[in-house]
Motif scaffolding. Structure first.
Motif, PDB file in Angstrom:
ATOM      1  N   ALA A  38       0.859  -1.029  -0.090  1.00  0.00           N
ATOM      2  CA  ALA A  38      -0.217  -0.090   0.013  1.00  0.00           C
ATOM      3  C   ALA A  38       0.621   1.364   0.157  1.00  0.00           C
ATOM      4  O   ALA A  38       2.385   1.618   0.518  1.00  0.00           O
ATOM      5  CB  ALA A  38      -0.482  -0.179   0.984  1.00  0.00           C
ATOM      6  N   ALA A  39       0.395   2.776  -0.584  1.00  0.00           N
ATOM      7  CA  ALA A  39       0.995   3.726  -0.334  1.00  0.00           C
ATOM      8  C   ALA A  39       0.429   4.560  -0.751  1.00  0.00           C
ATOM      9  O   ALA A  39      -0.798   4.428  -1.093  1.00  0.00           O
ATOM     10  CB  ALA A  39       2.057   3.387  -2.257  1.00  0.00           C
ATOM     11  N   VAL A  40       1.295   5.724  -0.722  1.00  0.00           N
ATOM     12  CA  VAL A  40      -0.283   7.252  -0.298  1.00  0.00           C
ATOM     13  C   VAL A  40       0.757   7.487  -1.651  1.00  0.00           C
ATOM     14  O   VAL A  40       2.211   8.026  -0.776  1.00  0.00           O
ATOM     15  CB  VAL A  40      -0.590   7.782   0.518  1.00  0.00           C
ATOM     16  CG1 VAL A  40      -0.619   9.386   0.500  1.00  0.00           C
ATOM     17  CG2 VAL A  40      -1.338   6.795   1.663  1.00  0.00           C
ATOM     18  N   VAL A  41       0.867   8.375  -2.809  1.00  0.00           N
ATOM     19  CA  VAL A  41       1.392   9.131  -4.092  1.00  0.00           C
ATOM     20  C   VAL A  41       0.274  10.750  -4.595  1.00  0.00           C
ATOM     21  O   VAL A  41      -0.831  10.354  -4.142  1.00  0.00           O
ATOM     22  CB  VAL A  41       1.298   8.331  -5.109  1.00  0.00           C
ATOM     23  CG1 VAL A  41       1.448   8.842  -6.502  1.00  0.00           C
ATOM     24  CG2 VAL A  41       2.109   7.258  -4.567  1.00  0.00           C
ATOM     25  N   GLU A  42       1.332  11.683  -3.777  1.00  0.00           N
ATOM     26  CA  GLU A  42       0.402  12.742  -4.467  1.00  0.00           C
ATOM     27  C   GLU A  42       0.892  12.867  -5.340  1.00  0.00           C
ATOM     28  O   GLU A  42       2.230  12.969  -6.115  1.00  0.00           O
ATOM     29  CB  GLU A  42       0.530  14.060  -2.924  1.00  0.00           C
ATOM     30  CG  GLU A  42       0.682  13.770  -2.477  1.00  0.00           C
ATOM     31  CD  GLU A  42       0.778  14.162  -0.652  1.00  0.00           C
ATOM     32  OE1 GLU A  42       0.503  15.049   0.032  1.00  0.00           O
ATOM     33  OE2 GLU A  42       1.915  15.038  -0.946  1.00  0.00           O
ATOM     34  N   ALA A  43      -0.325  13.717  -6.146  1.00  0.00           N
ATOM     35  CA  ALA A  43       0.743  14.385  -7.786  1.00  0.00           C
ATOM     36  C   ALA A  43       0.001  15.471  -7.796  1.00  0.00           C
ATOM     37  O   ALA A  43      -1.024  16.263  -7.011  1.00  0.00           O
ATOM     38  CB  ALA A  43      -0.921  13.742  -8.887  1.00  0.00           C
ATOM     39  N   ASP A  44       1.196  16.366  -8.521  1.00  0.00           N
ATOM     40  CA  ASP A  44       1.338  17.739  -8.834  1.00  0.00           C
ATOM     41  C   ASP A  44       1.416  18.075  -9.276  1.00  0.00           C
ATOM     42  O   ASP A  44       2.107  17.640  -9.666  1.00  0.00           O
ATOM     43  CB  ASP A  44       1.817  18.137  -7.051  1.00  0.00           C
ATOM     44  CG  ASP A  44       1.164  19.427  -6.878  1.00  0.00           C
ATOM     45  OD1 ASP A  44       0.271  20.472  -7.814  1.00  0.00           O
ATOM     46  OD2 ASP A  44       1.504  20.606  -5.736  1.00  0.00           O
ATOM     47  N   GLY A  45       0.710  18.911 -10.703  1.00  0.00           N
ATOM     48  CA  GLY A  45       2.073  19.637 -11.605  1.00  0.00           C
ATOM     49  C   GLY A  45       2.972  18.631 -12.032  1.00  0.00           C
ATOM     50  O   GLY A  45       4.256  19.126 -12.752  1.00  0.00           O
ATOM     51  N   GLY A  46       2.010  17.745 -13.249  1.00  0.00           N
ATOM     52  CA  GLY A  46       3.481  17.024 -14.056  1.00  0.00           C
ATOM     53  C   GLY A  46       4.136  15.913 -13.283  1.00  0.00           C
ATOM     54  O   GLY A  46       4.704  15.231 -13.926  1.00  0.00           O
ATOM     55  N   ARG A  47       4.341  15.650 -11.889  1.00  0.00           N
ATOM     56  CA  ARG A  47       4.690  14.919 -11.462  1.00  0.00           C
ATOM     57  C   ARG A  47       4.380  14.168  -9.934  1.00  0.00           C
ATOM     58  O   ARG A  47       3.112  14.965  -9.805  1.00  0.00           O
ATOM     59  CB  ARG A  47       6.115  15.471 -10.594  1.00  0.00           C
ATOM     60  CG  ARG A  47       6.007  17.016  -9.844  1.00  0.00           C
ATOM     61  CD  ARG A  47       7.419  18.068  -9.677  1.00  0.00           C
ATOM     62  NE  ARG A  47       8.471  17.166  -9.133  1.00  0.00           N
ATOM     63  CZ  ARG A  47       8.673  16.345  -7.825  1.00  0.00           C
ATOM     64  NH1 ARG A  47       7.874  17.776  -7.180  1.00  0.00           N
ATOM     65  NH2 ARG A  47       9.560  15.988  -7.674  1.00  0.00           N
ATOM     66  N   PHE A  48       5.112  13.248  -9.668  1.00  0.00           N
ATOM     67  CA  PHE A  48       4.318  12.920  -8.105  1.00  0.00           C
ATOM     68  C   PHE A  48       5.505  13.068  -7.596  1.00  0.00           C
ATOM     69  O   PHE A  48       6.830  13.228  -7.248  1.00  0.00           O
ATOM     70  CB  PHE A  48       4.816  10.761  -8.590  1.00  0.00           C
ATOM     71  CG  PHE A  48       3.214  10.881  -9.503  1.00  0.00           C
ATOM     72  CD1 PHE A  48       1.816  10.604 -10.047  1.00  0.00           C
ATOM     73  CD2 PHE A  48       4.014  10.334 -11.045  1.00  0.00           C
ATOM     74  CE1 PHE A  48       1.523  10.526 -10.474  1.00  0.00           C
ATOM     75  CE2 PHE A  48       3.043   9.595 -11.836  1.00  0.00           C
ATOM     76  CZ  PHE A  48       1.544   9.953 -11.143  1.00  0.00           C
ATOM     77  N   SER A  49       5.160  12.708  -6.281  1.00  0.00           N
ATOM     78  CA  SER A  49       5.422  12.767  -4.805  1.00  0.00           C
ATOM     79  C   SER A  49       5.298  11.307  -4.040  1.00  0.00           C
ATOM     80  O   SER A  49       3.785  11.413  -3.269  1.00  0.00           O
ATOM     81  CB  SER A  49       5.231  13.559  -4.243  1.00  0.00           C
ATOM     82  OG  SER A  49       5.793  15.276  -4.784  1.00  0.00           O
ATOM     83  N   VAL A  50       6.131  10.354  -3.723  1.00  0.00           N
ATOM     84  CA  VAL A  50       5.753   8.953  -2.977  1.00  0.00           C
ATOM     85  C   VAL A  50       5.645   9.341  -1.960  1.00  0.00           C
ATOM     86  O   VAL A  50       6.942   9.742  -0.744  1.00  0.00           O
ATOM     87  CB  VAL A  50       6.685   8.353  -3.088  1.00  0.00           C
ATOM     88  CG1 VAL A  50       6.433   6.637  -2.579  1.00  0.00           C
ATOM     89  CG2 VAL A  50       6.771   7.904  -5.376  1.00  0.00           C
ATOM     90  N   ARG A  51       5.139   9.709  -0.493  1.00  0.00           N
ATOM     91  CA  ARG A  51       4.746   9.838   0.668  1.00  0.00           C
ATOM     92  C   ARG A  51       5.012   8.732   1.723  1.00  0.00           C
ATOM     93  O   ARG A  51       5.663   8.365   2.482  1.00  0.00           O
ATOM     94  CB  ARG A  51       3.721  10.278   0.701  1.00  0.00           C
ATOM     95  CG  ARG A  51       3.042  11.880   0.454  1.00  0.00           C
ATOM     96  CD  ARG A  51       3.990  13.162   1.016  1.00  0.00           C
ATOM     97  NE  ARG A  51       3.300  14.193   0.050  1.00  0.00           N
ATOM     98  CZ  ARG A  51       4.934  15.227   0.149  1.00  0.00           C
ATOM     99  NH1 ARG A  51       6.521  14.612   0.531  1.00  0.00           N
ATOM    100  NH2 ARG A  51       4.026  16.311  -1.273  1.00  0.00           N
ATOM    101  N   THR A  52       4.438   7.540   1.085  1.00  0.00           N
ATOM    102  CA  THR A  52       4.683   6.989   2.392  1.00  0.00           C
ATOM    103  C   THR A  52       4.587   5.283   0.451  1.00  0.00           C
ATOM    104  O   THR A  52       3.876   5.026   0.004  1.00  0.00           O
ATOM    105  CB  THR A  52       4.110   6.387   3.189  1.00  0.00           C
ATOM    106  OG1 THR A  52       2.145   5.841   2.390  1.00  0.00           O
ATOM    107  CG2 THR A  52       3.463   6.580   4.052  1.00  0.00           C
TER     108      THR A  52
END
Ligand code: KG4
Ligand code: ZN
Length: 349
Positions: free
Chosen positions: A19-33
């Motif tokens: 399981a993972a939490v990923v944020e998407a913003d302005g054409g890129r991803f940030s993997v939170r967990t």
């Protein structure tokens, strides 16, 4: 500032509960967990995945894996995580394993009243290199997906629009690593251990076949190579000395990589893509990573090769969350796990 979209990804298609939490913003991803409970040690005993055993293990760990992935995600006063959608792998994979993830995701989406999207596992591998880029790659692109269950060349017109150009006709590349490892008495999964031995071996020591390397299509075949390794060991016996084992592993690995690289470069030339995306467990192989980059630099003009970070090469849920970003949710939870879901088939709701 709140990201454009925060996604909870869930993956249980085979033998990793993730399981993972990923944020998407302005054409890129940030993997939170990015939480992974691997069953590799469990399946090492049987030298492969026993579906019933895998499903039971998924059931026993999935709740705590999701809880850990959501640590740090803000919650509403009612305790509901502030996510915008849930993305879950619905296929391809083992039916019993897929069912655990899909049913858990449906339950959470229903209780938390969140949109739910079904994700194709191969698409997850296909977007895995995008998890760490500053900007999503230029399209059209060609993806080489090489895992334990799949070896596919896929053309990407737009994210979510895929055309399968070719696939293995028998064993997948990772499967060949696993079967050859078993044959040599090495542990499961075979890829990492064979590639370790290969680093110390002579890749031209044994001449193994490069099946279909010049065939007029984009298909692969690795079962002949596996049989060639078997015949070699029947004729010469199992490697008695460490150097013989290293040479055998290096020669086998070289044969796999030669075919994968040659066919990918030819497909890239034919389809005139701007990017090559590598993905799947076998993309952890350092020989493949290096050779594909060198070949693209030497033989293609202005084609960028995107390779996932090592932690995103094997099964994980961050890649599933990322793939889930590219799809619309229908708002309905009626989709079912589909063990045979092909990448070019429409998305199921
Ligand atoms: O993508 P993945 O985690 O699961 C599937 O979707 O199948 O891939 C697992 C496969 C296994 O067959 C394993 O032997 C292979 O990836 N693999 C490797 C390496 N690391 C994992 N194959 C070659 N070289 C590696 N370093
Ligand atoms: Zn996989």
């Amino acid at each position: 500032m709140r990201p454009i979209m925060r996604i909870l990804g869930i993956e249980t298609s085979c033998d990793e509960t993730a399981a993972a939490v990923v944020e998407a913003d302005g054409g890129r991803f940030s993997v939170r967990t990015n939480i992974i409970a691997s069953q590799a040690a469990l399946h090492a005993k049987t030298q492969g995945v026993v579906p019933e055993v895998a499903a039971r293990e998924h059931v026993s760990v999935i709740t705590s894996v999701i809880d850990r992935a959501l640590e740090g995600t803000p919650r509403t006063p009612e305790g509901i995580p502030e996510i915008d959608r849930i993305a879950v792998t619905a296929g391809p994979g083992l039916m019993t394993s897929l069912t655990i993830g899909v049913e858990t995701a449906k339950t959470l989406a229903s209780v938390w009243r969140k949109p739910l999207v079904s994700v194709n596992h191969i698409e997850g591998h296909l977007v895995s290199s995008q998890l760490t880029t500053e900007m999503f790659s230029s399209l059209p692109a060609l993806a080489l997906i090489v895992s334990g269950g799949h070896t596919e060349l896929v053309r990407i017109r737009a994210w979510g629009q895929y055309e399968k150009l070719g696939a293995t006709r028998d064993d997948a590349a990772g499967e060949a690593f696993d079967k050859v490892a078993k044959l040599l008495g090495l542990e499961y999964p075979g890829g990492p251990i064979i590639s370790q031995h290969a680093t110390r071996g002579n890749a031209s020591a044994i001449s193994f076949p490069r099946s279909m390397i010049t065939s007029d299509d984009f298909d692969f075949s690795f079962s002949g190579l596996k049989t060639a390794v078997l015949y070699h060991t029947q004729k010469h016996g199992l490697p008695a000395r460490e150097q013989e084992l290293d040479d055998l592993c290096a020669s086998f690995q070289q044969a796999v990589v030669d075919v994968l690289v040659a066919k990918t470069i030819r497909a890239a030339k034919t389809t005139q893509v701007r990017t090559i995306l590598l993905g799947g467990g076998v993309s952890a192989n350092c020989c493949l990573r290096e050779r594909l980059q060198i070949a693209a630099r030497e033989e293609l003009k202005n084609v960028v090769v995107m390779i996932p970070e090592l932690s995103y090469t094997t099964d994980n849920a961050a890649m599933i969350a990322a793939a889930g970003f590219f799809h619309e949710s229908s708002g309905s939870f009626t989709f079912r796990p589909n063990p045979q879901w092909a990448i070019e088939d429409p998305f199921e709701h």
